[in-house]
Design an enzyme around this catalytic site. Structure first.
Site, mmCIF file in Angstrom:
data_model
loop_
_atom_site.group_PDB
_atom_site.id
_atom_site.type_symbol
_atom_site.label_atom_id
_atom_site.label_comp_id
_atom_site.label_asym_id
_atom_site.label_seq_id
_atom_site.Cartn_x
_atom_site.Cartn_y
_atom_site.Cartn_z
ATOM 1 C CG ASP A 92 19.465 62.794 66.736
ATOM 2 O OD1 ASP A 92 19.571 62.133 67.778
ATOM 3 O OD2 ASP A 92 18.972 62.343 65.689
ATOM 4 C CG ASP A 115 15.916 56.160 67.487
ATOM 5 O OD1 ASP A 115 15.155 57.128 67.597
ATOM 6 O OD2 ASP A 115 17.058 56.235 66.988
#
Ligand code: DGJ
Length: 694
Positions: free
Chosen positions: A498, A441
């Site tokens: 997301d 990430d």
């Protein structure tokens, strides 16, 4: 006297020429020409007249348009000497190295002590052009802007298409008119970015998914880029791509641009999309273990967030396995004292409060269920509230009083000590545990753009890949903040967004398919009520939209009713039974006459079968669906077409339709020209049609 070179194959023909004393330039970039075409005549045919109000000859639109030759637009190179004086290069062609599928063209500016090398390769199978430029200087210079070899923009285009986006809203198309002057996109946040996907599509008026001329460009670089599309006063057009301006912090003597990927096609947007998808999948990504079937993911983020409890996670894993998951991913929250997003980034030791016996018991449980274990990391970041920061505040990139992002700072990846440290901690984790996958990430923007940062990350990833070649890596940056062919040289999957809201995913996946094949595009079945949009969506819609790409689940499986679980099992079973050919399929976007319908056809590499997804994104303006025309089929062949999920037709679909009763057999010509009428549907539903060539 001019020299000419020709790169041709797989639907591309690129002709370059260099006049005496000048730098090479692109003469022609379109479809292949007859073998005997005279390149000098081709060049002369396009030579422009001169009139009033201009110089007596046109400064060339060379591979690096030169300020020193009075080029009337954006130069391809902006640099200064070490004392800060602007330099105005004038390159002259010096040498060419020709290989079967590529060219290396060397030009020199003897007065300034500069050498420019353009490397251009044409992949004979995928048809992708890869262009890269290198600069050598005898004396140190300060580089402000350096474009990859410059290509001409499509003369007949009136419009161009690029993409903006945001967190939970990636891949939003931006259409702009192409007239005199410049359109510039620049990512200055140190990532390719949600906001400026590094690509451009230039198309002829009326081009659609299946027809019309389109040029596609993409820069394979993750550290921030600039795109310049310019029409000069004399009507010529150029497209430049490079790193964002001023990204090279230090004066130097050697620079290179990232690779620019480019393709043109007369077969519409699908013509370029097919090349991007295939080239990325078959040439750019390196797959551990010769492209194993993509495992179905389960990711626990939207189930538990930071609240990790071993027994609960075991139960979730058991349920995920029962639904068909094959890889369990332990997301953020397992390390340091990471109880929320304010702390512990950098402290990559297992949190003994949550995992008193380490990760072993969870991993054993996951493996016992027949799943592979994957782990979330965010290596480039650190929280001020962490042991790592307390030990090494000097490892942070940017000023001490900078604004944080998600309460975190960025480690300076240009430092060897930082990279060594990260290599050691990640290696220790990979050595201590059977971890088959890392979700990597990157959740904040950089304090300032810096090429060394992206290079440092690449170096770390390359070192880890060499040491652990079997471990797969997914690129995530708050969803789709770092998606580009540069990061995908080192990773095998991207987290597109997301947003697990299937309606938003349907749209994003449709747009991203212009560049990304299903094999690399992660897509998860989210919670019944989306955590990022608040929408409530039926399981079959959520499951089929995720099954369009690399399938995974991300809800808490304990929320599922038995009926939902059964639907998910069934769609997952379908996906597993088909993934062997879906992996290598082309995603062809369909031109729907109904703006409420987003449709695509995934066509097997050998053309023997397809699946068509027709997503009803909103209620249609007309009362019943129009025919949907298919694409990519062989006109003379016959195909058996079955509506896979006809049982989902609502009672309001009350007509008698042959498609609802059983398979239809028709020619490719009929399917592509007339098309098929679909049953009426509620919004936020998707029809799935399977086709087999007879
Ligand atoms: C952002 C990612 O995009 C999410 O999927 C999740 O991994 C969180 N970070 C964790 O902090």
């Amino acid at each position: 006297m001019s020299r000419y070179w020709r790169l041709e194959g797989a639907g591309q023909c690129l002709v370059l020429g260099a006049a005496a004393g000048q730098m090479p330039r692109v003469v022609y970039w379109r479809d292949p020409l007859p073998e005997e075409e005279d390149l000098a005549t081709l060049d002369l045919m396009a030579a422009r007249d001169v009139t009033g109000g201009m110089l007596d000859a046109h400064p060339p639109l060379s591979l690096c348009p030169e300020a020193g030759r009075a080029f009337p637009g954006q130069p391809g190179l902006l640099l200064r000497d070490a004392g800060g004086r602007a330099l105005h290069p004038r390159f002259a062609f010096e040498a060419a190295e020709e290989e079967a599928t590529g060219l290396r063209l060397v030009s020199r500016d003897a007065a300034l002590g500069l050498e420019h090398v353009a490397e251009i390769a044409l992949d004979p199978v995928t048809g992708m052009l890869t262009l890269r430029a290198r600069l050598r200087s005898e004396a140190p210079v300060i580089l402000e802007w350096f474009a990859a070899p410059v290509l001409p923009g499509l003369a007949e285009a009136r419009e161009m298409l690029d993409f903006s986006g945001r967190w939970i809203g990636e891949f939003q198309p931006c259409r702009s008119p192409w007239g005199p002057g410049i359109r510039m996109r620049e990512s200055r946040t140190g990532r390719s970015g949600h906001e400026h996907f590094p690509a451009l599509l230039v198309h002829a008026p009326g081009a659609n998914n299946g027809a019309g001329r389109v040029q596609g460009f993409h820069l394979g670089w993750s550290g921030g880029h600039r795109m310049v599309a310019e029409e000069l006063p004399d009507g010529r057009r150029q497209v430049q791509f490079g790193m964002a301006a001023g990204l090279e912090a230090m004066p130097g003597t050697e620079f290179e641009t990232p690779p620019l990927y480019a393709v043109q096609s007369g077969a519409g947007f699908n013509g370029v999309a097919r090349t991007f998808q295939r080239h990325l999948r078959d040439r750019v990504v390196t797959w551990p273990g010769a492209a194993l079937p993509r495992p179905v993911h389960y990711n626990c983020w939207e189930a538990v967030y930071f609240d990790h409890r071993l027994e609960e996670l075991k139960e979730i894993a058991s349920r995920a396995a029962d639904l068909g998951a094959e890889r369990f991913v332990l997301d953020d929250g397992w390390f340091g004292r990471r109880d929320d997003d304010r702390r512990a980034l950098g402290d990559w030791q297992v949190d003994a409060r949550k995992y008193p016996e380490g990760l072993g018991p969870l991993i054993d449980h996951v493996e016992g269920l027949g799943m592979q274990f994957g782990l979330w990391l965010e290596p480039e970041m650190v929280n001020p509230e962490s042991d790592l920061y307390r030990a090494h505040p000097e490892w942070v990139l940017g000023p001490a009083d900078q604004v944080t992002g998600r309460q975190q700072l960025v480690l300076d990846m240009g430092r060897e000590a930082v990279r060594d440290h990260l290599f050691d901690v990640i290696s220790a984790l990979l050595e201590a545990h059977p971890i088959g996958y890392i979700k990597w990430d990157h959740n904040r923007l950089l304090p300032h753009p810096d090429a060394a940062q992206a290079r440092g990350t690449y170096a770390l990833l390359d070192r880890l890949r060499a040491a652990f070649p079997e471990v797969e890596i997914e690129s995530c940056a708050s969803g789709g903040g770092r998606i580009d062919f540069g990061i995908l040289e080192r990773t095998q999957r991207v987290w597109l967004s997301d947003s697990n809201d299937a309606l938003e995913r349907l749209r994003m996946q449709h747009e991203a398919a212009l560049f990304l094949p299903a094999a690399v595009t992660g897509s998860h079945v989210g919670p019944r009520r989306s955590h990022t949009s608040g929408r409530v969506q039926e399981m079959s819609f959520r499951a089929w939209v995720a099954a369009q790409r690399h399938l995974g689940f991300e809800m808490d499986p304990r929320e599922l009713t038995e009926a939902e679980a059964q639907t998910l099992r069934s769609v997952t079973g379908w996906w597993k039974a088909n993934r062997h050919w879906l992996w290598g399929a082309d995603i062809l976007r369909l031109d729907s006459d109904d703006p409420a319908l987003l449709a695509e056809l995934q066509l097997a590499e050998d053309g023997s079968r397809f699946v068509l997804f027709a997503g009803q994104a909103a209620a249609s303006a007309q009362s019943v669906p129009r025919c949907l025309r298919l694409s990519g089929l062989v006109p003379e062949a016959r195909y058996r077409v079955t509506l896979r999920n006809g049982a989902e037709a609502p009672a309001l679909s009350r007509g008698e339709m042959a498609l609802k009763e059983g398979p239809l057999v028709a020619s490719g010509a009929a399917l592509m020209q007339q098309g098929i009428a679909l049953p009426w549907s509620f919004p936020e539903r998707i029809w799935v049609l399977e086709g087999e060539r007879e």
